[in-house]
Write a protein that holds these residues in place. Structure first.
Motif, PDB file in Angstrom:
ATOM      1  N   VAL A  29      22.470  10.429  66.111  1.00 50.49           N
ATOM      2  CA  VAL A  29      22.926   9.645  64.947  1.00 50.49           C
ATOM      3  C   VAL A  29      22.534  10.390  63.670  1.00 50.49           C
ATOM      4  O   VAL A  29      21.506  11.070  63.635  1.00 50.49           O
ATOM      5  CB  VAL A  29      22.315   8.223  65.020  1.00 50.49           C
ATOM      6  CG1 VAL A  29      22.433   7.489  63.691  1.00 50.49           C
ATOM      7  CG2 VAL A  29      23.005   7.423  66.129  1.00 50.49           C
ATOM      8  N   ASN A  30      23.387  10.281  62.662  1.00 49.81           N
ATOM      9  CA  ASN A  30      23.042  10.900  61.376  1.00 49.81           C
ATOM     10  C   ASN A  30      23.393   9.965  60.222  1.00 49.81           C
ATOM     11  O   ASN A  30      23.983   8.891  60.435  1.00 49.81           O
ATOM     12  CB  ASN A  30      23.751  12.263  61.221  1.00 49.81           C
ATOM     13  CG  ASN A  30      25.258  12.091  61.245  1.00 49.81           C
ATOM     14  OD1 ASN A  30      25.808  11.234  60.550  1.00 49.81           O
ATOM     15  ND2 ASN A  30      25.948  12.886  62.064  1.00 49.81           N
ATOM     16  N   ALA A  31      23.034  10.400  59.020  1.00 48.68           N
ATOM     17  CA  ALA A  31      23.118   9.532  57.841  1.00 48.68           C
ATOM     18  C   ALA A  31      24.547   9.177  57.441  1.00 48.68           C
ATOM     19  O   ALA A  31      24.756   8.290  56.605  1.00 48.68           O
ATOM     20  CB  ALA A  31      22.392  10.193  56.672  1.00 48.68           C
ATOM     21  N   LYS A  32      25.548   9.861  58.032  1.00 47.15           N
ATOM     22  CA  LYS A  32      26.942   9.542  57.666  1.00 47.15           C
ATOM     23  C   LYS A  32      27.419   8.268  58.361  1.00 47.15           C
ATOM     24  O   LYS A  32      28.448   7.712  58.015  1.00 47.15           O
ATOM     25  CB  LYS A  32      27.867  10.691  58.082  1.00 47.15           C
ATOM     26  CG  LYS A  32      27.855  11.857  57.118  1.00 47.15           C
ATOM     27  CD  LYS A  32      28.882  12.882  57.540  1.00 47.15           C
ATOM     28  CE  LYS A  32      28.153  14.133  57.990  1.00 47.15           C
ATOM     29  NZ  LYS A  32      28.696  14.875  59.066  1.00 47.15           N
TER      30      LYS A  32
ATOM     31  N   PHE B  86      21.243  -5.858  63.927  1.00 44.56           N
ATOM     32  CA  PHE B  86      20.847  -7.170  64.429  1.00 44.56           C
ATOM     33  C   PHE B  86      21.540  -7.481  65.756  1.00 44.56           C
ATOM     34  O   PHE B  86      22.159  -8.526  65.944  1.00 44.56           O
ATOM     35  CB  PHE B  86      21.176  -8.253  63.384  1.00 44.56           C
ATOM     36  CG  PHE B  86      20.139  -9.355  63.340  1.00 44.56           C
ATOM     37  CD1 PHE B  86      18.951  -9.170  62.662  1.00 44.56           C
ATOM     38  CD2 PHE B  86      20.338 -10.567  63.987  1.00 44.56           C
ATOM     39  CE1 PHE B  86      17.980 -10.160  62.633  1.00 44.56           C
ATOM     40  CE2 PHE B  86      19.376 -11.567  63.961  1.00 44.56           C
ATOM     41  CZ  PHE B  86      18.193 -11.362  63.279  1.00 44.56           C
ATOM     42  N   GLY B  87      21.477  -6.529  66.657  1.00 46.50           N
ATOM     43  CA  GLY B  87      22.136  -6.670  67.953  1.00 46.50           C
ATOM     44  C   GLY B  87      21.796  -5.478  68.833  1.00 46.50           C
ATOM     45  O   GLY B  87      21.020  -4.591  68.435  1.00 46.50           O
ATOM     46  N   PRO B  88      22.411  -5.403  70.031  1.00 49.22           N
ATOM     47  CA  PRO B  88      22.003  -4.416  71.018  1.00 49.22           C
ATOM     48  C   PRO B  88      22.583  -3.016  70.816  1.00 49.22           C
ATOM     49  O   PRO B  88      23.358  -2.521  71.655  1.00 49.22           O
ATOM     50  CB  PRO B  88      22.474  -5.044  72.335  1.00 49.22           C
ATOM     51  CG  PRO B  88      23.634  -5.888  71.947  1.00 49.22           C
ATOM     52  CD  PRO B  88      23.396  -6.369  70.562  1.00 49.22           C
ATOM     53  N   VAL B  89      22.251  -2.397  69.721  1.00 55.75           N
ATOM     54  CA  VAL B  89      22.654  -1.007  69.464  1.00 55.75           C
ATOM     55  C   VAL B  89      21.402  -0.245  69.053  1.00 55.75           C
ATOM     56  O   VAL B  89      20.675  -0.707  68.169  1.00 55.75           O
ATOM     57  CB  VAL B  89      23.651  -0.920  68.287  1.00 55.75           C
ATOM     58  CG1 VAL B  89      24.054   0.531  68.052  1.00 55.75           C
ATOM     59  CG2 VAL B  89      24.870  -1.759  68.553  1.00 55.75           C
ATOM     60  N   VAL B  90      21.156   0.894  69.700  1.00 57.65           N
ATOM     61  CA  VAL B  90      19.935   1.648  69.388  1.00 57.65           C
ATOM     62  C   VAL B  90      20.311   3.050  68.908  1.00 57.65           C
ATOM     63  O   VAL B  90      20.734   3.891  69.714  1.00 57.65           O
ATOM     64  CB  VAL B  90      19.020   1.751  70.631  1.00 57.65           C
ATOM     65  CG1 VAL B  90      17.671   2.360  70.239  1.00 57.65           C
ATOM     66  CG2 VAL B  90      18.836   0.399  71.295  1.00 57.65           C
ATOM     67  N   PRO B  91      20.202   3.330  67.615  1.00 60.51           N
ATOM     68  CA  PRO B  91      20.494   4.672  67.122  1.00 60.51           C
ATOM     69  C   PRO B  91      19.282   5.595  67.262  1.00 60.51           C
ATOM     70  O   PRO B  91      18.187   5.231  66.842  1.00 60.51           O
ATOM     71  CB  PRO B  91      20.812   4.450  65.632  1.00 60.51           C
ATOM     72  CG  PRO B  91      20.470   3.033  65.322  1.00 60.51           C
ATOM     73  CD  PRO B  91      19.908   2.378  66.535  1.00 60.51           C
ATOM     74  N   ILE B  92      19.489   6.752  67.850  1.00 65.29           N
ATOM     75  CA  ILE B  92      18.397   7.733  67.963  1.00 65.29           C
ATOM     76  C   ILE B  92      18.762   8.952  67.107  1.00 65.29           C
ATOM     77  O   ILE B  92      19.867   9.491  67.205  1.00 65.29           O
ATOM     78  CB  ILE B  92      18.155   8.143  69.433  1.00 65.29           C
ATOM     79  CG1 ILE B  92      17.790   6.891  70.259  1.00 65.29           C
ATOM     80  CG2 ILE B  92      17.048   9.206  69.527  1.00 65.29           C
ATOM     81  CD1 ILE B  92      17.477   7.160  71.724  1.00 65.29           C
ATOM     82  N   ILE B  93      17.809   9.346  66.279  1.00 72.19           N
ATOM     83  CA  ILE B  93      18.022  10.453  65.336  1.00 72.19           C
ATOM     84  C   ILE B  93      16.951  11.496  65.649  1.00 72.19           C
ATOM     85  O   ILE B  93      15.765  11.140  65.692  1.00 72.19           O
ATOM     86  CB  ILE B  93      17.828   9.965  63.871  1.00 72.19           C
ATOM     87  CG1 ILE B  93      18.752   8.775  63.595  1.00 72.19           C
ATOM     88  CG2 ILE B  93      18.043  11.066  62.853  1.00 72.19           C
ATOM     89  CD1 ILE B  93      18.045   7.475  63.405  1.00 72.19           C
ATOM     90  N   SER B  94      17.339  12.734  65.872  1.00 73.53           N
ATOM     91  CA  SER B  94      16.273  13.721  66.120  1.00 73.53           C
ATOM     92  C   SER B  94      15.904  14.376  64.794  1.00 73.53           C
ATOM     93  O   SER B  94      16.727  14.466  63.875  1.00 73.53           O
ATOM     94  CB  SER B  94      16.723  14.761  67.148  1.00 73.53           C
ATOM     95  OG  SER B  94      17.531  15.709  66.539  1.00 73.53           O
ATOM     96  N   PHE B  95      14.638  14.817  64.697  1.00 72.79           N
ATOM     97  CA  PHE B  95      14.205  15.483  63.455  1.00 72.79           C
ATOM     98  C   PHE B  95      13.352  16.692  63.803  1.00 72.79           C
ATOM     99  O   PHE B  95      12.755  16.778  64.872  1.00 72.79           O
ATOM    100  CB  PHE B  95      13.459  14.517  62.534  1.00 72.79           C
ATOM    101  CG  PHE B  95      12.127  14.043  63.068  1.00 72.79           C
ATOM    102  CD1 PHE B  95      12.034  12.900  63.847  1.00 72.79           C
ATOM    103  CD2 PHE B  95      10.950  14.744  62.783  1.00 72.79           C
ATOM    104  CE1 PHE B  95      10.809  12.473  64.348  1.00 72.79           C
ATOM    105  CE2 PHE B  95       9.729  14.316  63.269  1.00 72.79           C
ATOM    106  CZ  PHE B  95       9.654  13.181  64.064  1.00 72.79           C
ATOM    107  N   LYS B  96      13.325  17.621  62.822  1.00 68.04           N
ATOM    108  CA  LYS B  96      12.536  18.852  62.989  1.00 68.04           C
ATOM    109  C   LYS B  96      11.239  18.709  62.196  1.00 68.04           C
ATOM    110  O   LYS B  96      10.164  18.995  62.659  1.00 68.04           O
ATOM    111  CB  LYS B  96      13.391  20.009  62.430  1.00 68.04           C
ATOM    112  CG  LYS B  96      12.947  21.395  62.736  1.00 68.04           C
ATOM    113  CD  LYS B  96      13.960  22.354  62.066  1.00 68.04           C
ATOM    114  CE  LYS B  96      13.600  23.805  62.259  1.00 68.04           C
ATOM    115  NZ  LYS B  96      13.697  24.254  63.647  1.00 68.04           N
TER     116      LYS B  96
END
Ligand code: G3H
Length: 498
Positions: A383-386, A395-405
């Motif tokens: 996931v990214n900022a766009k 507020f529901g069953p969605v999980v965004p994962i964002i990787s970082f350095k």
């Protein structure tokens, strides 16, 4: 099923509503003879109008009587007795209320029981806290011949509106402290989780003097808005979204007179550092993001995971998510349940589509699939900022994962966010955590180390920065939020006799 609940509470009397009603449907769908599923009709509820709302307001105003009423001038110990009586009566309704929690909002049986029990505890803890507060402020010595008392008095008439996800607990975290401090109230239950108030109407009517609690049913714009427009409300106490809070406030003609106690949106992040205990981080992040299908203001709504460990984290995370059992709230071991808001599946799928279009993938099986009012959790990566899901509170069953350095990437996102409720940090190294904690304490109001974001225990402050909250709720703080201190200074006289 299908009963019409006609009672409402006005001026100490349970009245019977003869006007328009609206149907209340369950989050749970049932099958008809043709094998088709449709939402279950649970009952009908009054749709009260402006005239009824203004009668409720008049009742609360008369009971307050500009601070001269019986309730606001009553001794604290007497008010406490009323609240204790209410708690005793409420405890007798546990089974009914828990059933409504499951049917109306699809909360699991253990979580519904927990919500009920935690609310009773909140009431008794509030009483204990008030006794302590009263004891401390009883007598002060200003100087050799001036004695003083600090009296904590009510603010006036409180309009109280609660949320659907904790329709009992969070509503009562507003209502009970407001009442016990001597305010009078008009209370409109949430749109979902409304029927569960009906078994408690008798308890309110019996425990509190007339006019102190008035309970209305209907649409916000038809009952809450006209009350605000009169300018006669002293406190707007609301847990919900900022859109409703802003709209309601804007109707009050004397903005400076209106005190706000608001619990609003949050977008709580987790930061998983490369030296985290990944197994623990995954367990906490799954619970934190998906308990009650993610419909908690305290839920983890974005997971920032360091690039060195993101693949392993995602693998373990997906395994756990796929093992979560879905079903009906009373079934053993169920974690994922039907969503009460009929338009939520469409909204969730809109967020998912947007993320997919912008380069994310659903990395778990069945993610986002909708079956009646169930939505299977979608774990989105990368996931990214766009993407909308980066900003919007799902507020529901969605999980965004964002990787970082670099850890400054999630820090920047948190600093620039409109919200500031809580954060979870995962690392096994105190030296890594220390500087991060120093920054986070200025961004949010609770920093959780190696554990999920959560509200409890309810004696802890529950608050947010920026757009997440106004005022603080907790057993301790809520009493202060709903009252004002007045100094009674007395020369040459022993105040204990006053
Ligand atoms: O929605 C907000 C609730 O107060 C969250 O409470 O963290 O105990 O589930 P919880």
């Amino acid at each position: 099923k299908g009963l019409t609940y006609r009672h409402y509470l006005l001026n100490g009397e349970l009245k019977i509503w003869e006007g328009e009603t609206s149907e209340v449907y369950s989050a749970i769908q049932t099958r008809n003879q043709n094998g088709e599923y449709s939402p279950t009709l649970l009952g009908k509820i009054p749709v009260m109008k402006e005239r009824d709302a203004l009668l409720a307001l008049d009742s609360a105003l008369a009971a307050f009587d500009n601070g001269r009423g019986t309730w606001p001038t009553m001794r604290v110990e007497e008010r406490i007795k009323c609240v204790e009586r209410f708690a005793e009566l409420m405890a007798q309704k546990r089974t009914e209320v828990v059933n409504f929690l499951m049917w109306e909002i699809g909360k699991t049986l253990p979580d519904s029981e927990k919500e009920f029990d935690r609310t009773i505890d909140y009431i008794y803890d509030t009483i204990a806290e008030l006794k302590e507060l009263d004891r401390k402020s009883a007598r002060l010595e200003l100087n050799s011949d001036v004695y003083a008392q600090i009296r904590r008095g009510p603010l006036g008439v409180v309009l109280c509106l609660g949320p659907y996800n904790y329709p009992l607990n969070e509503t009562f975290c507003l209502l009970i402290p407001a009442l016990i401090m001597g305010n009078t109230t008009v209370f409109k239950p949430a749109k979902f989780g409304v029927l569960l108030i009906t078994p408690l109407l008798d308890a309110f009517a019996e425990a509190f003097p007339k006019g102190v609690v008035n309970i209305l049913f209907g649409r916000g714009r038809e009952v809450a808005t006209p009350i605000l427009k009169t300018g006669k409300i002293d406190v707007l106490a609301l847990i919900g979204n900022s859109k409703s809070a802003n709209a309601l406030q804007s109707h009050h003609p004397k903005k400076n007179r209106l005190r706000l106690v608001l619990g609003l949106e949050a977008k709580n992040p987790a930061i998983v550092l490369p030296d985290a205990d990944l197994k623990l981080a995954v367990e906490e992040c799954v619970l934190g993001s998906l308990s009650y299908n993610g419909q908690r203001c305290t839920a983890l709504k974005m997971l920032f995971v360091h690039e060195d460990v993101v693949d392993e984290f995602n693998k373990l995370f997906v395994e756990k998510v796929e093992a979560l059992q879905y079903g009906l709230p009373w079934e053993n071991g169920v974690k994922l349940t039907p969503l009460p808001e009929p338009d939520k599946p469409e909204y969730i799928n809109g967020l998912i589509d947007d993320a997919l279009k912008n380069g994310a993938k659903i990395i778990n099986a069945k993610g986002g699939l909708t079956d009646r009012s169930f939505v299977f959790p979608a774990v989105l990566y990368p996931v990214n900022a766009k993407m909308r899901v980066f900003e919007e509170e799902q507020f529901g069953p969605v999980v965004p994962i964002i990787s970082f350095k670099d850890v400054n990437e999630p820090i920047d996102a948190i600093v620039n966010s409109d919200y500031g409720q809580q954060v979870s940090l995962f690392s096994t190294n105190a030296d890594t955590l220390a500087p991060l904690i120093d920054v986070m304490v200025n961004q949010v109001c609770r920093v959780n180390i190696n554990s999920q974001c959560q509200r409890g225990p309810d004696v802890y402050p529950f608050v947010g920065r920026k757009d997440s909250a106004v005022s603080t709720l907790s057993v301790h703080d809520a009493l202060r939020s709903f009252s004002i201190r007045t100094l009674v200074a007395c020369k040459n006289m022993n105040l204990n006799k006053v």
